[in-house]
Design an enzyme around this catalytic site. Structure first.
Site, PDB file in Angstrom:
ATOM      1  N   SER A  61     -10.344 -30.902 -13.118  1.00 56.30           N
ATOM      2  CA  SER A  61     -11.688 -30.792 -14.349  1.00 56.30           C
ATOM      3  C   SER A  61     -12.182 -29.404 -13.824  1.00 56.30           C
ATOM      4  CB  SER A  61     -12.713 -31.955 -13.816  1.00 56.30           C
ATOM      5  OG  SER A  61     -13.233 -31.692 -12.745  1.00 56.30           O
TER       6      SER A  61
ATOM      7  N   ILE B 202     -14.872 -35.875 -15.926  1.00 53.32           N
ATOM      8  CA  ILE B 202     -14.858 -37.250 -15.869  1.00 53.32           C
ATOM      9  C   ILE B 202     -15.890 -37.845 -16.831  1.00 53.32           C
ATOM     10  CG2 ILE B 202     -15.553 -39.105 -14.082  1.00 53.32           C
ATOM     11  CD1 ILE B 202     -14.130 -37.470 -11.997  1.00 53.32           C
TER      12      ILE B 202
ATOM     13  N   SER C 152     -19.086 -41.637  -7.352  1.00 54.23           N
ATOM     14  CA  SER C 152     -19.335 -41.136  -6.105  1.00 54.23           C
ATOM     15  C   SER C 152     -18.040 -40.181  -5.769  1.00 54.23           C
ATOM     16  CB  SER C 152     -19.473 -42.347  -5.202  1.00 54.23           C
ATOM     17  OG  SER C 152     -19.242 -41.930  -3.897  1.00 54.23           O
TER      18      SER C 152
ATOM     19  N   ARG D 150     -21.409 -28.359 -26.347  1.00 57.07           N
ATOM     20  CA  ARG D 150     -20.066 -29.357 -25.958  1.00 57.07           C
ATOM     21  C   ARG D 150     -20.466 -30.760 -26.534  1.00 57.07           C
ATOM     22  NH1 ARG D 150     -16.989 -27.890 -21.677  1.00 57.07           N
ATOM     23  NH2 ARG D 150     -16.287 -25.874 -21.766  1.00 57.07           N
TER      24      ARG D 150
ATOM     25  N   TYR E 174     -22.405 -32.935   0.719  1.00 56.25           N
ATOM     26  CA  TYR E 174     -21.810 -33.540  -0.561  1.00 56.25           C
ATOM     27  C   TYR E 174     -21.317 -34.921   0.107  1.00 56.25           C
ATOM     28  CZ  TYR E 174     -18.556 -34.325  -4.198  1.00 56.25           C
ATOM     29  OH  TYR E 174     -17.990 -34.737  -5.394  1.00 56.25           O
TER      30      TYR E 174
ATOM     31  N   LYS F 213     -22.650 -38.488  -1.597  1.00 59.69           N
ATOM     32  CA  LYS F 213     -21.747 -39.486  -2.208  1.00 59.69           C
ATOM     33  C   LYS F 213     -21.672 -40.978  -1.567  1.00 59.69           C
ATOM     34  CE  LYS F 213     -20.528 -36.878  -5.677  1.00 59.69           C
ATOM     35  NZ  LYS F 213     -20.798 -37.485  -7.052  1.00 59.69           N
TER      36      LYS F 213
ATOM     37  N   ASP G 118     -31.297 -30.639 -17.844  1.00 55.69           N
ATOM     38  CA  ASP G 118     -30.957 -30.385 -16.670  1.00 55.69           C
ATOM     39  C   ASP G 118     -31.397 -31.261 -15.623  1.00 55.69           C
ATOM     40  OD1 ASP G 118     -30.177 -29.046 -14.393  1.00 55.69           O
ATOM     41  OD2 ASP G 118     -31.014 -27.051 -14.935  1.00 55.69           O
TER      42      ASP G 118
END
Length: 281
Positions: A194, A15, A139, A39, A159, A163, A61
């Site tokens: 992903s 994303i 989110s 990347r 998690y 979010k 990081d």
């Protein structure tokens, strides 16, 4: 420089990379942030060749407390200002909360919550002063649905809560900055193709989901850019997930949790059947 610049974290894949492409497609320069510098370099070359935009490459990081200040300083040292912010960096912390080390949970919170807040706190005042800014906090639709054990298994007990905080932050900040032409959006995707699912071990389960459950990173990015451009505070990409969220709003919580448990059992059965077929082959 006449072009505006958007800082995108977690830009090396998924994303984040898709949102970087979406902003570039609309004429923005980028500051690309992730741990994998190679990347980022490849993405910067792609954006330059396809859209003619310039990119700063910042390898850092965001699970380290000092990263947000280092990142903002790197942009300032390059002589640029930050007009857009995409908070997208993240990873799950699989496993039961009571069975994992606190150091791992602390790192998760630094990456998924504190770094987001710190970057907004560093960048939003300048947006307010210049009377322009666009902020996307990535989110999850899991923050809008009843809790499920799958969240713990693959992404961690914290998690959905992490979010959820991003949604409330975005709502409150949008109100705070609504008279300053600073738009804030909580982007709430569901399952998206992903690398995230490879990292947290959910690839087998996700691969067995019906196709209408799966979003592409490009679809999510298009929805996010459209929402923040128009000042939409919460955006759920995909018709299926819009439907689930609408149903969750009207169902009593116990009923919603029961339905989530039923779905988890179906997913577990499908994953087991697929694994058995693979072994037999």
């Amino acid at each position: 420089m006449s072009r505006r610049l958007c800082l995108v974290t977690g830009a090396s894949s998924g994303i984040g990379a898709a949102l970087a492409r979406e902003f570039a497609n609309h004429g923005w320069d980028l500051a690309l942030v992730a741990r994998r510098e190679d990347r980022l370099g490849e993405l910067a070359e792609e954006l330059k060749a396809k859209y003619g935009v310039d990119s700063l490459i910042i390898a850092d990081d965001l699970s380290e407390p000092g990263a947000p200040e280092r990142i903002v300083k790197a942009v300032a040292d390059a002589g640029r200002q930050i007009d857009g912010l995409v908070n997208n960096a993240g990873a799950g912390q699989p496993g039961m909360f009571t069975e994992t080390d606190w150091t791992d949970q602390d790192r998760f919170l630094q990456l998924m919550v504190t770094s987001y807040l710190h970057l907004v706190h560093l960048i939003a005042p300048g947006m307010k002063a210049r009377r322009f800014g666009r902020i996307i906090n990535v989110s999850s639709v899991s923050a809008l649905l009843p809790s499920a054990k799958a969240h713990t298994r693959f992404s961690g007990t914290l998690y959905p809560g992490a979010k959820s905080l991003l949604i409330k932050l975005s709502e409150a900040l949008a109100l705070e900055l609504e008279d300053d032409n600073v738009h804030v959006t909580a982007l709430c995707p569901g399952y998206t193709w992903s690398e995230f699912h490879d990292v947290n071990g959910a690839r087998q389960t996700v691969s067995n989901l019906p196709k209408f459950w799966m979003l592409t990173a490009e679809d999510v990015a298009t929805a996010g850019y459209d929402a923040v451009s128009r000042g939409v505070v919460t955006r759920v990409p995909g018709a299926w997930y819009k439907f689930l969220v609408a149903v969750a709003k009207v169902l009593p919580d116990p009923v919603g949790r029961a339905l989530m448990r039923m779905q988890e059992k179906r997913m577990a059965a499908q994953a087991g059947a697929a694994a058995g077929t693979s072994s037999a082959g």
